[in-house]
Enzyme design. Structure first.
Site, mmCIF file in Angstrom:
data_model
loop_
_atom_site.group_PDB
_atom_site.id
_atom_site.type_symbol
_atom_site.label_atom_id
_atom_site.label_comp_id
_atom_site.label_asym_id
_atom_site.label_seq_id
_atom_site.Cartn_x
_atom_site.Cartn_y
_atom_site.Cartn_z
ATOM 1 N N GLU A 434 -39.596 24.261 23.272
ATOM 2 C CA GLU A 434 -38.591 23.943 22.361
ATOM 3 C C GLU A 434 -38.472 25.253 21.508
ATOM 4 O O GLU A 434 -39.490 25.631 21.004
ATOM 5 C CB GLU A 434 -39.416 22.715 21.361
ATOM 6 C CG GLU A 434 -39.413 22.536 20.310
ATOM 7 C CD GLU A 434 -40.161 21.877 19.500
ATOM 8 O OE1 GLU A 434 -41.060 21.199 19.952
ATOM 9 O OE2 GLU A 434 -39.953 21.531 18.339
ATOM 10 N N ASP A 512 -44.088 20.849 20.377
ATOM 11 C CA ASP A 512 -45.161 20.870 19.205
ATOM 12 C C ASP A 512 -45.801 19.614 19.493
ATOM 13 O O ASP A 512 -45.097 18.471 19.923
ATOM 14 C CB ASP A 512 -44.353 20.819 17.766
ATOM 15 C CG ASP A 512 -43.863 22.404 17.496
ATOM 16 O OD1 ASP A 512 -44.291 22.988 18.271
ATOM 17 O OD2 ASP A 512 -42.989 22.329 16.549
ATOM 18 N N ASP A 514 -46.184 17.044 17.620
ATOM 19 C CA ASP A 514 -45.958 16.120 16.364
ATOM 20 C C ASP A 514 -44.698 15.340 16.651
ATOM 21 O O ASP A 514 -44.202 15.455 17.946
ATOM 22 C CB ASP A 514 -45.732 17.017 15.224
ATOM 23 C CG ASP A 514 -44.346 17.867 15.324
ATOM 24 O OD1 ASP A 514 -43.672 17.684 16.364
ATOM 25 O OD2 ASP A 514 -43.962 18.715 14.369
ATOM 26 N N ASP A 516 -41.695 15.398 15.912
ATOM 27 C CA ASP A 516 -40.699 15.993 16.367
ATOM 28 C C ASP A 516 -40.471 16.401 17.738
ATOM 29 O O ASP A 516 -39.575 16.358 18.799
ATOM 30 C CB ASP A 516 -40.084 17.320 15.448
ATOM 31 C CG ASP A 516 -39.178 16.734 14.511
ATOM 32 O OD1 ASP A 516 -38.587 15.582 14.430
ATOM 33 O OD2 ASP A 516 -38.726 17.839 13.596
#
Ligand code: 0RA
Length: 646
Positions: A434, A512, A514, A516
């Site tokens: 990403e 990541d 998290d 997102d």
């Protein structure tokens, strides 16, 4: 010599039974597919299948299953109870025959309506052979009858152990850990998912699952009960719960043609994907087969005739193809076949020729009636078909461009791809990363010999909501096709996915740790699921697991992947530690990323598998539709830990 004398002590039949049991233990995969998580759960399905047969014969309406504290399983039904009387041919109780003879499977009762069966339809004796201990209790004729077994061998003849006013059969088994040597731990979610599915496939049957290993906040065991009054139509509503419906009610039919019971439920939604699920004797036939062909044929013929007669196609400049009738379609087709022939790679493709016409005729009759009686809905469906045909023409152009680009791709790999030098796909890996900045770190940290990096820009297209031609026109998606060397079109099927030029056998999604990041991973997985499903099915797709924390004290440094681990490390270091929470891959330097997430020696890759295609389909539509529920949880549940770096 002594061997021969021993053999004579046994009757020929009991030698055969023993050999059968030993063969199952020697070659368990031949009977249950594998000895991993799937095979372990398959044991439960096999036992339940026997109770379902009893339900289908009209003698049982409740099947209760428990995961006991020690990971043994109990399945109880309220059927007639397995007969306990003498089986004349075998000279022992019928119960003992069912439990110990491989392939007996209750066939001694010729008149019983037997069509259910596990993936392999192997019978409960196979479960017995693969259990360190099994207890069968039958409530019948006012008495409780019991027999116990070890590794499939009866410990004593069937005996009475009490009186009862109930009827039914209860089987408790403990899988043999020397056979299931990876794990003997049952997944509540997996079993509950199967119970839900079975409840839709067998209407008016109550299936409960209780986990005696876990309690809720009020101190009760985790439990769920599944019951469907109307069956398949409810299944379709459940699957399409997050999709906008085109027509008010699910179309459903039930009938029998040429001795083949056929049940179909279908609806149309505003999406662009086709969601067809088929079952034979309660088994999900992932690879389709003759029943599915029959459904397609019936649907296409009937809708085409209706559309032509209505005059709505008169101004259309191009032809309508079979696919156009299935855009936005969600349908389940369930047939019962006496002697199913399963073919295909995973033996989930129905081969029986006679089923095609049975299903096609049933579907044609049902749809004809429906279209005649519901002209408004009929018009909506035909309009959707016309739109699909128009979009297909646009999509074909876009697809041809992807293909042309890939075919000429020797020097034409995407500019953003940092390729590896390894040319053997088996040894090569690609990381889909990403963002450009994390992509840069990964590029520095990787082993450029066998690891390639493809950075993806922010959020990739949500293919769940996009029309096909938009998907094929999307830059990021074109890059993924080209970088992976995946094309569309084979000799047999111009629309099939072609993996013969796949350039990497590990396609790793690295985002990541998290919300997102999970969202982006889910978007990529949705794309793979809808457009490169075989890539997932063949086990090429993985998810990287970057750490959440760096725990530091003095010169000591350790990474943690969850809160528990962080606490343990902190305790080990004697407390008073400095904790760095990684909010994204970008906060790690190249060396840290290599050490924790990319180095095959230390990383954990989670291989993405599709346990249940029907449920996966529902989950993707739910996650990628309008609502925004727990994506992270989904990824964690569906991406399994696998020791693939060995
Ligand atoms: C054949 C005949 C009869 C019962 C069953 C099979 C039976 C098998 C299983 C396996 C699990 N639960 C079951 N319940 C019933 C009975 C025939 C009769 O009573 O006349």
């Amino acid at each position: 010599m002594s061997d021969e004398i021993k053999k004579n002590d046994y009757s020929a039949d009991s030698i055969q039974a023993l050999e059968g049991m030993e063969h199952v233990r020697k070659r368990p995969s031949m009977y249950i597919g594998d000895v991993g998580v799937r095979g372990l759960h398959h044991l439960v399905y096999e036992v339940i299948d026997n109770s379902i047969d009893e339900a289908m014969a009209g003698h049982c309406d409740t099947i209760n299953t428990w995961i006991n504290e020690d990971n043994s399983i109990t399945v109880e039904d309220n059927g007639r109870g397995i007969p306990v009387g003498l089986h004349k041919k075998e000279g022992v109780s019928a119960l003992e025959v069912v439990m110990t003879k491989i392939g007996a499977g209750g066939k001694f009762d010729k008149d019983s309506y037997k069509v259910s069966g596990g993936l392999h339809g192997v019978g409960v004796s196979v479960v017995n052979a693969l259990s360190i201990h099994l207890t069968a209790v039958v409530h019948r004729d006012g008495k409780m009858w019991q027999q116990e077994y070890e590794r499939g061998k009866a410990l004593y003849p069937v005996k009475t152990v009490g009186e009862t006013d109930k009827i039914g059969t209860t089987v408790t088994f403990t899988p043999d850990s020397s056979i299931f040597n990876i794990t003997t731990e049952y997944s509540y979610d997996t079993l509950a998912m199967r119970m839900r599915e079975l409840s839709y496939l067998n209407k008016k049957l109550t299936l409960t699952i209780t986990d005696k290993r876990q309690k809720d906040d009020e101190g009760n065991f985790i439990t769920e009960s599944f019951y469907s009054e109307i069956g398949l139509a409810e299944f379709v509503s459940y699957l399409d719960g997050s999709r906008e419906q085109l027509i008010a009610n699910v179309i459903s039919m039930e009938g029998e043609k040429n001795g083949v019971p056929v049940e179909v439920a279908m609806t149309y939604n505003t999406s662009y994907s086709e969601n067809l699920h088929s079952y034979v004797n309660n088994i999900n036939t992932h690879e389709g087969g003759t029943h599915l062909s029959g459904f397609r044929r019936g649907l296409t013929n009937t809708l085409k005739k209706y559309a032509e007669a209505s005059g709505m196609l008169d101004k259309l400049k191009f032809d309508i193809a079979g696919d156009d009738f299935r855009e936005g379609l969600t349908a389940i087709i369930s047939v019962k076949v006496q002697e199913p022939q399963f073919e295909g790679q995973t033996k989930t493709k129905l081969g029986n020729r006679e089923v095609t016409s049975a299903v096609s005729q049933s579907v044609s009759e049902m749809l004809n009636d429906y279209l005649e009686e519901n002209p408004n809905e009929a018009k909506i469906i035909v309009q959707k078909v016309i739109l699909a045909a128009q979009a297909r023409h646009a999509a074909r152009k876009a697809r041809e461009m992807v293909q042309r680009k890939t075919v000429m791709s020797l020097g034409g790999l995407p500019g953003k791809l940092s390729d590896c030098s390894e040319t053997d796909p088996v040894k090569a890996e690609i990381f889909l990363v990403e963002g450009d900045s994390a992509g840069g770190t990964a590029k520095q940290g990787r082993d450029r010999f066998f690891q390639a990096i493809l950075p993806l820009r922010g959020k990739i297209l949500n293919v769940e909501k996009a029309m096909q031609h938009k998907v094929f026109e999307n830059e990021e998606i074109k890059n993924i096709f080209t970088a992976l060397g995946v094309t569309i079109g084979t000799e047999e099927d111009p629309r099939a996915l072609n993996l013969t030029k796949l350039r990497y056998h590990k396609v790793v999604i690295m985002t990541d740790a998290d919300v997102d990041g999970s969202h982006i991973a889910t978007l990529i997985l949705t794309f793979f699921f809808r457009y490169m499903r075989e890539l997932v099915e063949q086990g090429y797709v993985y998810i990287a697991t970057p750490p959440l924390y760096l725990v530091k004290k003095g010169k000591q440094r350790e990474y943690a992947w969850d809160d528990d681990q962080r606490e343990r490390i902190s305790l080990k270091m004697g407390g008073n530690v400095n904790i760095q929470r990684y909010k994204g891959l970008g906060e790690m330097n190249a060396e840290q990323l290599w050490d924790t997430t990319m180095n095959p020696e230390f990383r954990t890759l989670r291989q993405v598998t599709i346990d249940n295609g029907t449920e996966a389909d529902r989950v993707f539509s739910m996650l990628m539709g309008e609502e925004v529920p727990p994506r992270r949880e989904f990824i964690e549940k569906n991406a399994k830990y696998a020791n693939i770096d060995a």
